[in-house]
Design an enzyme around this catalytic site. Sequence first.
Site, short mmCIF file in Angstrom:
data_model
loop_
_atom_site.label_atom_id
_atom_site.label_comp_id
_atom_site.label_asym_id
_atom_site.label_seq_id
_atom_site.Cartn_x
_atom_site.Cartn_y
_atom_site.Cartn_z
N TYR A 83 -1.65 -1.46 10.46
CA TYR A 83 -1.79 -1.76 9.03
C TYR A 83 -0.57 -1.27 8.26
CZ TYR A 83 -3.71 -1.38 4.27
OH TYR A 83 -3.92 -1.47 2.91
N SER A 89 0.87 -1.18 0.00
CA SER A 89 0.00 0.00 0.00
C SER A 89 0.89 1.22 0.00
CB SER A 89 -0.89 0.00 1.25
OG SER A 89 -1.47 1.28 1.44
#
Length: 231
Positions: free
Chosen positions: A136, A123
Amino acid sequence: MALAFAKDGANVLVNTRNRQTLEDVYGELCAVSSGNHRKYLADVGDLDQINAMCDYMIKEMGGIDILVTNAAETGRWPFLAVTPEIMDTHIKANIKGVLFLNQRASMDMIRRKVPGRIINFSSIAASKPHRLQIPYDTTKGAIETITRAAALELAPFGITVNAVSPACVKRDDTLNIVDDRPKEACRYEQPILRWGEPEDVAWLIEFLASDYAAFITGDVIPIDGGMAIQS
């Protein structure tokens, strides 16, 4: 991604831990292609379930040629509120799940002498962190390290390992804000003034799985509308 691969002739095993989502995607898959498709309910944060799913795929579909790891645990917590339990949940799915899926798939590719393709999902958050998403974002950074390290060791077997790094892609959990976000706000997020479509990501994944990408390995490829190039 599942639909794109199926339309182009791949046999696809689709996996999620949510039964309804699994049935929905599998139904769409079978509607667009008559290939040897399968579905498997499993939580990739559990090593036993990973092994059972890979064993099933090898038995029912002949082996694993392409692996895409896009499952992820996520959530929002202030930095000072992150607990060991929250971190453990993210590590199980986002780090251990990716590492051991990469391992099992590559073992099968090596056994069958297949020049396989592994594509992991990182990401933009690995280099440009969110607020309130340290677990995350941290695990996404680890996925990039797994990708590079695996690429080094698997290159002699003809297996490539890459990662994609998306941002601002329309999903079920983002559709409620896509239409409400002012264009002026988008201008400061990415130069291309729109959200990414799922198809944008699927096409990149298919390219990385193809013979056209045979000389690309160990790379993390942004697909973010240019977000990563600006301050």
